[in-house]
Design a protein around this motif. Structure first.
Motif, PDB file in Angstrom:
ATOM      1  N   PRO A   1      54.968  38.493  22.918  1.00 25.87           N
ATOM      2  CA  PRO A   1      53.568  38.830  22.658  1.00 25.87           C
ATOM      3  C   PRO A   1      52.593  37.828  23.263  1.00 25.87           C
ATOM      4  O   PRO A   1      51.559  38.222  23.804  1.00 25.87           O
ATOM      5  N   ASP A   2      52.910  36.542  23.180  1.00 32.31           N
ATOM      6  CA  ASP A   2      52.019  35.534  23.762  1.00 32.31           C
ATOM      7  C   ASP A   2      52.058  35.574  25.286  1.00 32.31           C
ATOM      8  O   ASP A   2      51.024  35.415  25.949  1.00 32.31           O
ATOM      9  N   LEU A   3      53.230  35.789  25.861  1.00 27.12           N
ATOM     10  CA  LEU A   3      53.321  35.886  27.315  1.00 27.12           C
ATOM     11  C   LEU A   3      52.562  37.104  27.823  1.00 27.12           C
ATOM     12  O   LEU A   3      51.941  37.061  28.886  1.00 27.12           O
ATOM     13  N   ALA A   4      52.621  38.187  27.059  1.00 24.87           N
ATOM     14  CA  ALA A   4      51.812  39.355  27.413  1.00 24.87           C
ATOM     15  C   ALA A   4      50.325  39.005  27.363  1.00 24.87           C
ATOM     16  O   ALA A   4      49.532  39.479  28.180  1.00 24.87           O
ATOM     17  N   GLY A   5      49.939  38.169  26.387  1.00 25.72           N
ATOM     18  CA  GLY A   5      48.557  37.728  26.312  1.00 25.72           C
ATOM     19  C   GLY A   5      48.149  36.915  27.527  1.00 25.72           C
ATOM     20  O   GLY A   5      47.010  37.009  28.006  1.00 25.72           O
ATOM     21  N   VAL A   6      49.055  36.109  28.053  1.00 30.55           N
ATOM     22  CA  VAL A   6      48.769  35.358  29.279  1.00 30.55           C
ATOM     23  C   VAL A   6      48.448  36.319  30.413  1.00 30.55           C
ATOM     24  O   VAL A   6      47.469  36.140  31.161  1.00 30.55           O
ATOM     25  N   LEU A   7      49.266  37.358  30.570  1.00 34.13           N
ATOM     26  CA  LEU A   7      49.029  38.337  31.633  1.00 34.13           C
ATOM     27  C   LEU A   7      47.715  39.076  31.421  1.00 34.13           C
ATOM     28  O   LEU A   7      47.006  39.388  32.389  1.00 34.13           O
ATOM     29  N   ALA A   8      47.370  39.359  30.161  1.00 31.72           N
ATOM     30  CA  ALA A   8      46.093  40.016  29.883  1.00 31.72           C
ATOM     31  C   ALA A   8      44.927  39.111  30.278  1.00 31.72           C
ATOM     32  O   ALA A   8      43.908  39.584  30.798  1.00 31.72           O
ATOM     33  N   LEU A   9      45.064  37.824  30.030  1.00 31.69           N
ATOM     34  CA  LEU A   9      44.012  36.874  30.423  1.00 31.69           C
ATOM     35  C   LEU A   9      43.920  36.747  31.939  1.00 31.69           C
ATOM     36  O   LEU A   9      42.820  36.638  32.503  1.00 31.69           O
ATOM     37  N   VAL A  10      45.058  36.763  32.601  1.00 31.52           N
ATOM     38  CA  VAL A  10      45.044  36.731  34.069  1.00 31.52           C
ATOM     39  C   VAL A  10      44.341  37.975  34.602  1.00 31.52           C
ATOM     40  O   VAL A  10      43.538  37.898  35.543  1.00 31.52           O
ATOM     41  N   ALA A  11      44.621  39.125  34.004  1.00 34.16           N
ATOM     42  CA  ALA A  11      43.961  40.363  34.425  1.00 34.16           C
ATOM     43  C   ALA A  11      42.452  40.248  34.237  1.00 34.16           C
ATOM     44  O   ALA A  11      41.660  40.670  35.084  1.00 34.16           O
ATOM     45  N   GLU A  12      42.032  39.644  33.116  1.00 37.86           N
ATOM     46  CA  GLU A  12      40.605  39.471  32.852  1.00 37.86           C
ATOM     47  C   GLU A  12      39.965  38.568  33.902  1.00 37.86           C
ATOM     48  O   GLU A  12      38.856  38.829  34.382  1.00 37.86           O
ATOM     49  N   GLY A  13      40.673  37.513  34.257  1.00 35.21           N
ATOM     50  CA  GLY A  13      40.156  36.623  35.293  1.00 35.21           C
ATOM     51  C   GLY A  13      40.078  37.283  36.655  1.00 35.21           C
ATOM     52  O   GLY A  13      39.095  37.132  37.395  1.00 35.21           O
ATOM     53  N   ARG A  14      41.114  38.034  37.007  1.00 32.47           N
ATOM     54  CA  ARG A  14      41.109  38.760  38.278  1.00 32.47           C
ATOM     55  C   ARG A  14      39.965  39.760  38.318  1.00 32.47           C
ATOM     56  O   ARG A  14      39.289  39.915  39.329  1.00 32.47           O
ATOM     57  N   ASP A  15      39.772  40.460  37.200  1.00 32.52           N
ATOM     58  CA  ASP A  15      38.717  41.465  37.154  1.00 32.52           C
ATOM     59  C   ASP A  15      37.347  40.829  37.360  1.00 32.52           C
ATOM     60  O   ASP A  15      36.458  41.428  37.973  1.00 32.52           O
ATOM     61  N   ALA A  16      37.152  39.622  36.834  1.00 34.75           N
ATOM     62  CA  ALA A  16      35.872  38.939  37.025  1.00 34.75           C
ATOM     63  C   ALA A  16      35.625  38.645  38.503  1.00 34.75           C
ATOM     64  O   ALA A  16      34.511  38.807  39.000  1.00 34.75           O
ATOM     65  N   LEU A  17      36.664  38.239  39.211  1.00 37.38           N
ATOM     66  CA  LEU A  17      36.518  37.967  40.640  1.00 37.38           C
ATOM     67  C   LEU A  17      36.317  39.247  41.432  1.00 37.38           C
ATOM     68  O   LEU A  17      35.515  39.291  42.364  1.00 37.38           O
ATOM     69  N   VAL A  18      37.044  40.287  41.039  1.00 36.81           N
ATOM     70  CA  VAL A  18      36.914  41.563  41.744  1.00 36.81           C
ATOM     71  C   VAL A  18      35.516  42.123  41.574  1.00 36.81           C
ATOM     72  O   VAL A  18      34.929  42.674  42.506  1.00 36.81           O
ATOM     73  N   ALA A  19      34.953  41.982  40.371  1.00 38.21           N
ATOM     74  CA  ALA A  19      33.618  42.515  40.112  1.00 38.21           C
ATOM     75  C   ALA A  19      32.590  41.887  41.028  1.00 38.21           C
ATOM     76  O   ALA A  19      31.576  42.502  41.355  1.00 38.21           O
ATOM     77  N   ASP A  20      32.861  40.663  41.472  1.00 34.55           N
ATOM     78  CA  ASP A  20      31.925  39.993  42.370  1.00 34.55           C
ATOM     79  C   ASP A  20      32.375  40.086  43.817  1.00 34.55           C
ATOM     80  O   ASP A  20      31.795  39.468  44.692  1.00 34.55           O
ATOM     81  N   GLY A  21      33.467  40.818  44.058  1.00 38.26           N
ATOM     82  CA  GLY A  21      33.909  41.004  45.424  1.00 38.26           C
ATOM     83  C   GLY A  21      34.581  39.806  46.026  1.00 38.26           C
ATOM     84  O   GLY A  21      34.673  39.695  47.248  1.00 38.26           O
ATOM     85  N   ARG A  22      35.079  38.868  45.218  1.00 38.37           N
ATOM     86  CA  ARG A  22      35.662  37.634  45.765  1.00 38.37           C
ATOM     87  C   ARG A  22      37.162  37.723  45.959  1.00 38.37           C
ATOM     88  O   ARG A  22      37.738  36.822  46.520  1.00 38.37           O
ATOM     89  N   ASP A  23      37.799  38.779  45.441  1.00 42.62           N
ATOM     90  CA  ASP A  23      39.252  38.889  45.565  1.00 42.62           C
ATOM     91  C   ASP A  23      39.572  40.325  45.932  1.00 42.62           C
ATOM     92  O   ASP A  23      39.089  41.245  45.291  1.00 42.62           O
ATOM     93  N   ASP A  24      40.333  40.547  46.971  1.00 41.95           N
ATOM     94  CA  ASP A  24      40.629  41.904  47.414  1.00 41.95           C
ATOM     95  C   ASP A  24      41.887  42.457  46.776  1.00 41.95           C
ATOM     96  O   ASP A  24      42.384  43.496  47.193  1.00 41.95           O
ATOM     97  N   ALA A  25      42.435  41.785  45.755  1.00 44.20           N
ATOM     98  CA  ALA A  25      43.673  42.258  45.138  1.00 44.20           C
ATOM     99  C   ALA A  25      43.488  43.617  44.494  1.00 44.20           C
ATOM    100  O   ALA A  25      44.393  44.437  44.474  1.00 44.20           O
ATOM    101  N   LEU A  26      42.270  43.856  43.966  1.00 49.21           N
ATOM    102  CA  LEU A  26      42.010  45.143  43.339  1.00 49.21           C
ATOM    103  C   LEU A  26      40.785  45.799  43.981  1.00 49.21           C
ATOM    104  O   LEU A  26      39.998  46.452  43.326  1.00 49.21           O
ATOM    105  N   GLU A  27      40.624  45.601  45.254  1.00 48.79           N
ATOM    106  CA  GLU A  27      39.456  46.097  45.970  1.00 48.79           C
ATOM    107  C   GLU A  27      39.367  47.609  45.844  1.00 48.79           C
ATOM    108  O   GLU A  27      40.355  48.322  45.958  1.00 48.79           O
ATOM    109  N   GLY A  28      38.166  48.114  45.637  1.00 49.32           N
ATOM    110  CA  GLY A  28      37.983  49.550  45.527  1.00 49.32           C
ATOM    111  C   GLY A  28      38.017  50.071  44.107  1.00 49.32           C
ATOM    112  O   GLY A  28      37.692  51.222  43.866  1.00 49.32           O
ATOM    113  N   THR A  29      38.395  49.254  43.143  1.00 49.71           N
ATOM    114  CA  THR A  29      38.421  49.711  41.759  1.00 49.71           C
ATOM    115  C   THR A  29      37.086  49.435  41.092  1.00 49.71           C
ATOM    116  O   THR A  29      36.322  48.574  41.521  1.00 49.71           O
ATOM    117  N   SER A  30      36.761  50.175  40.041  1.00 46.86           N
ATOM    118  CA  SER A  30      35.522  49.966  39.307  1.00 46.86           C
ATOM    119  C   SER A  30      35.837  49.966  37.822  1.00 46.86           C
ATOM    120  O   SER A  30      36.511  50.864  37.329  1.00 46.86           O
TER     121      SER A  30
END
Length: 446
Positions: free
Chosen positions: A314-343
Motif C-alpha cells: 500500500p505504501d509503495l503504491a502511494g509512492v507511485l501515486a505521488l510520482v504520477a502527481e508530480g509528473r502530471d504537474a510537469l505535463v500540465a506546464d508542458g515540461r515533460d513529454d512523457a504524457l504529452e497530449g493528455t489533458s
C-alpha cells in the motif's frame, strides 16, 4: 435364589435399554443452515427480509412487494440479507445466490439480493438463462437519478418493475450513459461489448458477415501499426533520454507494474525507487520559472518521504501515486513529454493503484453507504463493477491484523484510504503531496 434371578433379569433388561436407546444428541434434529432457512422461507413467500433490514422494508411494504411479484407471473424471489466480509458467503452476493438457488432446487428462478461487500446496490440473478435480463435490470437501479435517495423497499420495487419489462440490457445502457455522460473520465461509458452490439443493430450493413473478414483484417493492420509506432516511440525516447535513465511508468505501465502483479515487494520497491529518481531528474531539467515546478518538487519530496518509511505494497503504491502527481504537474506546464497530449489525467486506479492509470470515472457505492462515490478505475476494475464482479482490490492490514481492502482502514490511520490514492480528492483540495507534507502519512503510521 429366585430373588437373584429377578435381579439378574432386571440388570439384563436395563442393559438392553441402555444399548438400544440412541444418544440424546442423535435424537435432536440438526439445526438448518442459514441458506436452508432462507430457502424454506422463500418457499412460503417470494419475499424474505432479514431482521437487519426490517426497518427499511417493514411488513406492510413486504406484502406490497409480494403482490407486485405475483402480478408479474415471473419466478421472482427477493432475499434481502446483509452480505458482509467474513460471513458464510465470503461477503459476495453471487455465492449467496448460488446457495439459495441450490437449496430451493427450482429450475426457473430470478433472485434479487441485497448488496455485498463490494457495492451497496442490489444484485440480480437468473436461472437457467437470461430471458428477462434480470442482472442488467437490477443493476440499472443504482444508476437512476430517481433512486438516488430511495430506500431499500423502493429500490427493490423498481428492480422488480425493470425485470418485468424484460429489457434490462437496454435500460442499463441508457442509465449508465446518462449517469456517467461526458464526465466518465476519458472515453465512452458504454460497456465493453457495445461495439459489437452496435454493429448488429446498425442499418448500415456493417454487421453483415460478408464484411467481417475485411473488418477483421483492417483491425489487425491497425493494431500492427499501433504496436510498431509504440516500439519506435519507445526507442526514440530512450535514445533522447540517454543510457541509464528511466522512462515514465505512466507512459508504459506494463513495465512498472509487472512486479506488483507478482506481489514481489522487493522488486516493486526497486522500481519505485527508480521512478522517484526519474521524477527528480525531470523536475531538475524543468524551467525554474514555471509555477508547476514547485508542485512537482513537493511530490518528489513526498514520494521520498513515503518510500523511506514504506512498510508494504500500500505504501509503495502511494509512492507511485505521488510520482504520477508530480509528473502530471510537469505535463500540465508542458515540461515533460512523457504524457504529452493528455489533458487532466486521472489518478491511479482506486481499487488497486498497482493496476496503473485509471481509464475513466465510475459510480460506485461502498457497503453500508447510501450515496455513490465517483471514483477513478482502470478498465478491468470498471468492467468488474459494472458486471457485478469483485474487482481486484489492494489490501492492507487493519488494527486486528486482518487483511482487508485498503479503503476499509479508518481514514485517520491511512492517507491512502482517506484519499483513494487521489480518486476521492476534489478540485481545489490539496493533493497527495500536500497531505504527506502536512504529516498525514506520518500520523497514520504513529
Amino acid at each position: 435364589m429366585f430373588s437373584d434371578l429377578k435381579r439378574a433379569a432386571a440388570a439384563m433388561a436395563l442393559t438392553v435399554l441402555v444399548v438400544a436407546a440412541p444418544p440424546a444428541a442423535a435424537q435432536a434434529p440438526a439445526a438448518p443452515s442459514p441458506g436452508e432457512k432462507i430457502a424454506d422461507a422463500l418457499r412460503r413467500s417470494p419475499v424474505y427480509v432479514d431482521a437487519a433490514y426490517a426497518d427499511s422494508v417493514p411488513t406492510a411494504r413486504q406484502q406490497q412487494l409480494v403482490r407486485q411479484i405475483e402480478k408479474t407471473g415471473l419466478p421472482i424471489k427477493v432475499a434481502l440479507v446483509p452480505i458482509v466480509q467474513g460471513d458464510a458467503y465470503d461477503g459476495e452476493s453471487d455465492v449467496f445466490a448460488e446457495v439459495v438457488h441450490d437449496r430451493l432446487d427450482e429450475r426457473e428462478l430470478i433472485l434479487v439480493t441485497a448488496g455485498d461487500r463490494w457495492t451497496g446496490d442490489l444484485n440480480g440473478f437468473e436461472w437457467p438463462g437470461e430471458e428477462q435480463q434480470a442482472a442488467d435490470a437490477v443493476r440499472t437501479v443504482g444508476f437512476l437519478d430517481e433512486m438516488k435517495d430511495a430506500g431499500l423497499a423502493e429500490q427493490t420495487a423498481k428492480a422488480v418493475e425493470l425485470i418485468e419489462r424484460g429489457d434490462g440490457e437496454k435500460a442499463y445502457e441508457e442509465a449508465t450513459d446518462e449517469a456517467l455522460g461526458p464526465d466518465s473520465g476519458g472515453g465512452s461509458s458504454a460497456r465493453p461489448d457495445d461495439g459489437a452490439a452496435g454493429s448488429d443493430k446498425s442499418d448500415s450493413g456493417a454487421g453483415d458477415s460478408t464484411w467481417q473478414p475485411l473488418i477483421t483484417a483492417a483491425l489487425a493492420l491497425a493494431l500492427a501499426l499501433a504496436l510498431a509506432a509504440g516500439v519506435l516511440f519507445f526507442f526514440v525516447r530512450r535514445r533522447r533520454r540517454g543510457p541509464g535513465t528511466t522512462g515514465s511508468p505512466f507512459a508504459f505501465p506494463q513495465a512498472v507494474f509487472a512486479a506488483a502483479r507478482e506481489a514481489d515487494e522487493a522488486a516493486l520497491r526497486r522500481q519505485t525507487e527508480a521512478e522517484v529518481v526519474a521524477l527528480g531528474d525531470a523536475a531538475q531539467a524543468a524551467d525554474t520559472s514555471t509555477p508547476a515546478l514547485q508542485q512537482a518538487l513537493d511530490a518528489y519530496a513526498a514520494a521520498g518521504t513515503v518510500l523511506d518509511a514504506a512498510r508494504g505494497l500500500p505504501d509503495l503504491a502511494g509512492v507511485l501515486a505521488l510520482v504520477a502527481e508530480g509528473r502530471d504537474a510537469l505535463v500540465a506546464d508542458g515540461r515533460d513529454d512523457a504524457l504529452e497530449g493528455t489533458s487532466t489525467p486521472l489518478p491511479l486506479c482506486f481499487f488497486n493503484p498497482l493496476h496503473g492509470r485509471a481509464e475513466r470515472r465510475i459510480r460506485w457505492r461502498p457497503l453500508g453507504r447510501r450515496d455513490h462515490l465517483h471514483i477513478a478505475a482502470c478498465e478491468a476494475c470498471g468492467t468488474a463493477v459494472r458486471t457485478r464482479r469483485a474487482p481486484e482490490v489492494l489490501t492492507d492490514t487493519d488494527a486486528d491484523g486482518r487483511s482487508v481492502p485498503y479503503f476499509e482502514i479508518p481514514a485517520d490511520r491511512s492517507v491512502w484510504a482517506a484519499t483513494g490514492y487521489g480518486s476521492l480528492l476534489r478540485d481545489g483540495e490539496d493533493g497527495l503531496a500536500g497531505r504527506v507534507g502536512r504529516g498525514e502519512f506520518s500520523r497514520g503510521r504513529g
